[in-house]
Design a protein around this motif. Structure first.
Motif, PDB file in Angstrom:
ATOM      1  N   CYS A   1       0.945  -1.184   0.025  1.00 14.51           N
ATOM      2  CA  CYS A   1      -0.074  -0.050   0.145  1.00 14.51           C
ATOM      3  C   CYS A   1       0.816   1.201   0.033  1.00 14.51           C
ATOM      4  CB  CYS A   1      -0.986   0.070   1.190  1.00 14.51           C
ATOM      5  SG  CYS A   1      -2.431  -1.157   0.950  1.00 14.51           S
ATOM      6  N   ALA A   2       1.992   1.257   0.720  1.00 10.47           N
ATOM      7  CA  ALA A   2       2.733   2.308   0.618  1.00 10.47           C
ATOM      8  C   ALA A   2       3.443   2.652  -0.643  1.00 10.47           C
ATOM      9  CB  ALA A   2       3.880   2.125   1.960  1.00 10.47           C
ATOM     10  N   ALA A   3       3.729   1.463  -1.525  1.00  7.74           N
ATOM     11  CA  ALA A   3       4.326   1.785  -2.686  1.00  7.74           C
ATOM     12  C   ALA A   3       3.093   2.318  -3.726  1.00  7.74           C
ATOM     13  CB  ALA A   3       4.879   0.523  -3.446  1.00  7.74           C
ATOM     14  N   VAL A   4       1.999   1.676  -3.419  1.00 11.46           N
ATOM     15  CA  VAL A   4       0.872   2.082  -4.434  1.00 11.46           C
ATOM     16  C   VAL A   4       0.661   3.766  -4.173  1.00 11.46           C
ATOM     17  CG1 VAL A   4      -1.532   2.001  -5.034  1.00 11.46           C
ATOM     18  CG2 VAL A   4      -0.030  -0.291  -4.688  1.00 11.46           C
ATOM     19  N   TYR A   5       0.605   4.167  -2.993  1.00  8.96           N
ATOM     20  CA  TYR A   5       0.247   5.546  -2.562  1.00  8.96           C
ATOM     21  C   TYR A   5       1.397   6.304  -2.577  1.00  8.96           C
ATOM     22  CZ  TYR A   5      -4.497   4.440  -1.128  1.00  8.96           C
ATOM     23  OH  TYR A   5      -5.886   3.693  -1.403  1.00  8.96           O
ATOM     24  N   ALA A   6       2.478   6.051  -2.944  1.00 11.81           N
ATOM     25  CA  ALA A   6       3.818   6.972  -3.040  1.00 11.81           C
ATOM     26  C   ALA A   6       3.435   7.882  -4.221  1.00 11.81           C
ATOM     27  CB  ALA A   6       4.889   6.043  -3.205  1.00 11.81           C
ATOM     28  N   PRO A   7       4.198   9.096  -3.917  1.00 13.05           N
ATOM     29  CA  PRO A   7       3.866  10.199  -4.866  1.00 13.05           C
ATOM     30  C   PRO A   7       4.103   9.790  -6.497  1.00 13.05           C
ATOM     31  CG  PRO A   7       4.931  11.136  -2.918  1.00 13.05           C
ATOM     32  CD  PRO A   7       4.923   9.510  -2.827  1.00 13.05           C
ATOM     33  N   PHE A   8       5.324   8.919  -6.520  1.00  9.31           N
ATOM     34  CA  PHE A   8       5.653   8.594  -7.951  1.00  9.31           C
ATOM     35  C   PHE A   8       4.887   7.575  -8.638  1.00  9.31           C
ATOM     36  CE2 PHE A   8       7.868   5.806  -4.937  1.00  9.31           C
ATOM     37  CZ  PHE A   8       7.607   4.816  -5.324  1.00  9.31           C
ATOM     38  N   SER A   9       3.804   7.217  -7.780  1.00  8.32           N
ATOM     39  CA  SER A   9       2.854   5.902  -8.425  1.00  8.32           C
ATOM     40  C   SER A   9       1.795   6.384  -9.230  1.00  8.32           C
ATOM     41  CB  SER A   9       2.580   4.986  -7.229  1.00  8.32           C
ATOM     42  OG  SER A   9       3.932   4.233  -6.862  1.00  8.32           O
ATOM     43  N   PRO A  10       1.390   6.108 -10.046  1.00  4.05           N
ATOM     44  CA  PRO A  10       0.232   6.414 -10.852  1.00  4.05           C
ATOM     45  C   PRO A  10      -1.103   6.591 -10.014  1.00  4.05           C
ATOM     46  CG  PRO A  10       1.305   5.004 -12.227  1.00  4.05           C
ATOM     47  CD  PRO A  10       1.629   4.848 -11.034  1.00  4.05           C
ATOM     48  N   SER A  11      -1.850   7.347  -9.833  1.00  2.00           N
ATOM     49  CA  SER A  11      -2.684   7.471  -8.856  1.00  2.00           C
ATOM     50  C   SER A  11      -4.047   6.682  -9.170  1.00  2.00           C
ATOM     51  CB  SER A  11      -3.423   9.192  -8.828  1.00  2.00           C
ATOM     52  OG  SER A  11      -3.972   9.455 -10.147  1.00  2.00           O
ATOM     53  N   TRP A  12      -4.290   6.171 -10.478  1.00  5.04           N
ATOM     54  CA  TRP A  12      -5.471   5.271 -10.801  1.00  5.04           C
ATOM     55  C   TRP A  12      -5.111   4.090 -10.185  1.00  5.04           C
ATOM     56  CZ3 TRP A  12      -4.207   1.069 -13.600  1.00  5.04           C
ATOM     57  CH2 TRP A  12      -2.900   1.022 -14.295  1.00  5.04           C
ATOM     58  N   LEU A  13      -3.774   3.668  -9.646  1.00  5.88           N
ATOM     59  CA  LEU A  13      -3.757   2.224  -9.516  1.00  5.88           C
ATOM     60  C   LEU A  13      -4.490   2.054  -8.048  1.00  5.88           C
ATOM     61  CD1 LEU A  13       0.133   1.629  -9.943  1.00  5.88           C
ATOM     62  CD2 LEU A  13      -1.746   0.659 -11.145  1.00  5.88           C
ATOM     63  N   ARG A  14      -4.565   3.088  -7.340  1.00  9.64           N
ATOM     64  CA  ARG A  14      -5.322   3.072  -5.852  1.00  9.64           C
ATOM     65  C   ARG A  14      -6.770   2.843  -6.231  1.00  9.64           C
ATOM     66  NH1 ARG A  14      -3.178   9.169  -4.327  1.00  9.64           N
ATOM     67  NH2 ARG A  14      -0.849   8.935  -4.938  1.00  9.64           N
ATOM     68  N   GLU A  15      -7.301   3.098  -7.294  1.00  5.28           N
ATOM     69  CA  GLU A  15      -8.555   2.756  -7.500  1.00  5.28           C
ATOM     70  C   GLU A  15      -9.151   1.248  -7.921  1.00  5.28           C
ATOM     71  OE1 GLU A  15     -10.857   4.828  -6.699  1.00  5.28           O
ATOM     72  OE2 GLU A  15      -9.136   6.261  -6.395  1.00  5.28           O
ATOM     73  N   LEU A  16      -7.837   0.314  -7.997  1.00  7.10           N
ATOM     74  CA  LEU A  16      -8.127  -0.707  -8.350  1.00  7.10           C
ATOM     75  C   LEU A  16      -8.976  -1.616  -7.333  1.00  7.10           C
ATOM     76  CD1 LEU A  16      -4.716  -2.156  -9.982  1.00  7.10           C
ATOM     77  CD2 LEU A  16      -6.733  -1.693 -11.044  1.00  7.10           C
ATOM     78  N   PRO A  17     -10.295  -2.370  -7.551  1.00  6.04           N
ATOM     79  CA  PRO A  17     -10.699  -3.037  -6.380  1.00  6.04           C
ATOM     80  C   PRO A  17      -9.863  -3.897  -5.412  1.00  6.04           C
ATOM     81  CG  PRO A  17     -12.011  -3.294  -8.476  1.00  6.04           C
ATOM     82  CD  PRO A  17     -10.723  -2.775  -8.962  1.00  6.04           C
TER      83      PRO A  17
END
Length: 558
Positions: free
Chosen positions: A215-231
């Motif tokens: 989760c920390a990697a997904v929500y990192a500033p360098f990660s695409p924001s749309w990854l957080r919306e994956l179910p």
């Protein structure tokens, strides 16, 4: 072509169900009713009205998508019902799945049942008023049962799979792919878990640490924001919040620990109605009822009753008028108003609605009468005071209530000293108390209270109307006439059994509440057509008819 098929079936004792449906109801599902889900632009597609009928017939005959598509190509009765030419090539089986997805995406889950009931209303087979009954049954979800350790590992694995499919480049840059693949290559199974409880605890904490790192990697500033919306990522976040806590030890290091129940001195676990049960179906929940413990949903089925109980061939069959689907933790009482709203929307509200005690309360009895003009017929709980249970002394009914003055008078003529609104067992209640000065020396105190405080108190519903409705229901359900009338509710158990046997409604085929609800609506529509077909062919599905063995016994004893 239609005339040729009619000639082929002419003279047969019974018409096939698809042929009978087309002859009796015509074009049951028109394309215009599904226009919101199927636009006029884009590549040509199959008629949504025909796909709706195919979906219902598929459930009548319990066919897979592939076999249903084959039936459209080869079964003459289906071609007749659909209005197809003999040489029509049909369609690919994947079209049915796409049709269901479009129906759900545009909120048309109940459209097929609505259209069938409209056609039956026009023929006078269903109407407003009369009697209806409702009951619920459990539905097992289409996902594997997981314990807490399995759930933690599977949530991490599902998120990894989703991220690897959606953004493989991001996964290669952020994670040590080989290490993560070794840990989460295979699904997490209890038979692969260590036998030691200590090692299982360590493994669970490792899953939690991996989940927080992912989760920390997904929500990192360098990660695409749309990854957080994956179910799957959202399910992982919910699982971490519900099952783990992060603390700091004496050395200042972050430690991941599992949540423990409050009774064990832990941080507490979420209530069952909110607790995630599977990363692959976030809507499914664990629940228990009497001796049944399951992970899934509940379906509430309402049907007409009293129309075919006399066994007359001319009487229309009992037909399902409403289907409601919830997760397994929703109480029956919470669905009573929703069921009435669904029946009102279809203009099919009954005059008498028969349910079991789980659907009824004083508030719901009054609301059904005042808002919908119907009588909610159900057994209610009797007075649970010691005096009422022992049938001696002064129970609540022995007290006179003055709602205007907010005061109660006991059988000895003493008046209460307090009138306090409160909440008991989640219900708005009024607690009325009497003074210890008058109760202690009272000669009838032993018949009135055994309280250590020496004074009596009684509980009332928070309005006079509700209390009077509750008192009236308690009085009525003790009479033989009411008990004889209430026997009609038992027939809905046979409907549930029929739904399980014909449509397999007890086990969900799909994942997610909206998909399961669509499945239940289609099953109800299919069950209605099955009953209508039997009635049209002269042998209604009447479970009140005397069996051959019973008739033989009657003949021998006559």
């Amino acid at each position: 072509m239609a005339e040729a098929i009619r000639v082929m079936y002419r003279g047969r004792r019974e018409m096939p169900l698809p042929v009978r449906v087309r002859d009796e109801l015509g074009e049951l599902f028109a394309d215009e009713q599904f226009v919101a889900a199927f636009g006029a632009e884009g590549r040509p597609g199959w008629s949504p009205g025909r796909l709706a009928l195919i979906t219902v017939l598929q459930r009548v005959e319990d066919l897979t998508d592939r076999r249903a598509a084959e039936a459209v190509r080869t079964d003459l009765s289906w071609k007749y019902a659909l209005g197809l030419e003999l040489n029509d090539p049909g369609f690919d089986a994947s079209v049915l799945s796409e049709f269901r997805s479009r129906v759900i995406a545009h909120g048309l889950e109940e459209r097929v049942l609505d259209l069938l009931l409209e056609a039956l209303k026009d023929k006078g087979l269903v109407k407003e008023g009369g009697k209806q009954r409702t009951d619920a049954t459990h539905v097992v979800s289409a996902v594997r049962d997981l314990n807490r350790v399995e759930l933690a590992g599977e949530c991490v694995r599902a998120a990894l799979e989703a991220l690897a499919a959606a953004a493989p480049g991001w996964v290669e840059q952020v994670l040590e792919v080989q290490d993560w693949a070794d840990r989460y290559r295979a699904r997490i199974d209890s038979w692969r878990l260590p036998a030691s409880k200590t090692k299982q605890e360590q493994l669970a904490r490792a899953y939690g640490a991996d989940g927080y790192a992912l989760c920390a990697a997904v929500y990192a500033p360098f990660s695409p924001s749309w990854l957080r919306e994956l179910p799957a990522v959202q399910a992982l976040r919910v699982m971490l919040v519900q099952n783990f806590v992060r603390t700091v030890d004496a050395r200042g290091r972050e430690v991941v620990e599992r949540r423990r129940p409050l009774r064990d001195g832990g941080q507490g676990l979420p209530p069952g109605r909110h607790r995630l049960a599977s990363p692959y179906d976030p809507d499914t929940r664990w629940s228990a009822k009497t001796d049944v413990f399951w992970n899934g949903y509940k379906v509430h089925i309402s049907e007409t009753c009293g129309t075919s109980g006399d066994g007359a061939a001319s009487a229309p069959p009992n037909l399902i008028t409403n289907v409601a689907t919830t997760d397994a933790t929703v109480a029956d009482m919470a669905m009573t108003a929703s069921i009435h709203q669904g029946l009102q929307r279809r203009d099919l509200l009954p005059a008498e609605h028969y349910v079991d005690s789980g659907y009824a309360s004083a508030e719901l009895i009054v609301a059904a009468r005042d808002l919908y003009g119907l009588a909610l017929v159900a057994p209610v709980r009797f007075d649970s005071s010691p005096q009422a249970r022992a049938a001696t002394g002064y129970d609540r009914a022995a007290f006179t209530i003055d709602w205007t003055a907010k005061q109660a008078t006991c059988p000895q003529g003493q008046t209460s000293i307090s009138w306090t609104p409160t909440i008991q067992r989640g219900l708005d209640t009024i607690v009325v108390r009497f003074s210890a000065k008058t109760c202690t020396p009272c000669p009838a105190r032993t018949e009135c209270t055994s309280s250590n405080s020496g004074r009596r108190q009684i509980s009332l519903r928070h309005t006079q109307t509700q209390q009077q409705a509750l008192d009236a229901a308690r009085t009525q359900q003790t009479s033989q006439d009411w008990q004889h009338k209430y026997k009609i509710r038992a027939g809905v158990e046979g409907t549930i059994r029929q739904a399980v046997a014909i449509t397999g409604i007890r086990r969900a085929r799909y994942r997610g509440l909206s998909k399961v609800h669509l499945e239940h609506v289609i099953a109800a529509t299919a069950l209605n057509l099955t009953r209508l077909d039997a009635w049209w062919n002269g042998h209604p599905l009447d479970r009140t008819r005397t069996s051959h063995l019973a008739r033989l016994d009657q003949a021998l004893t006559a």
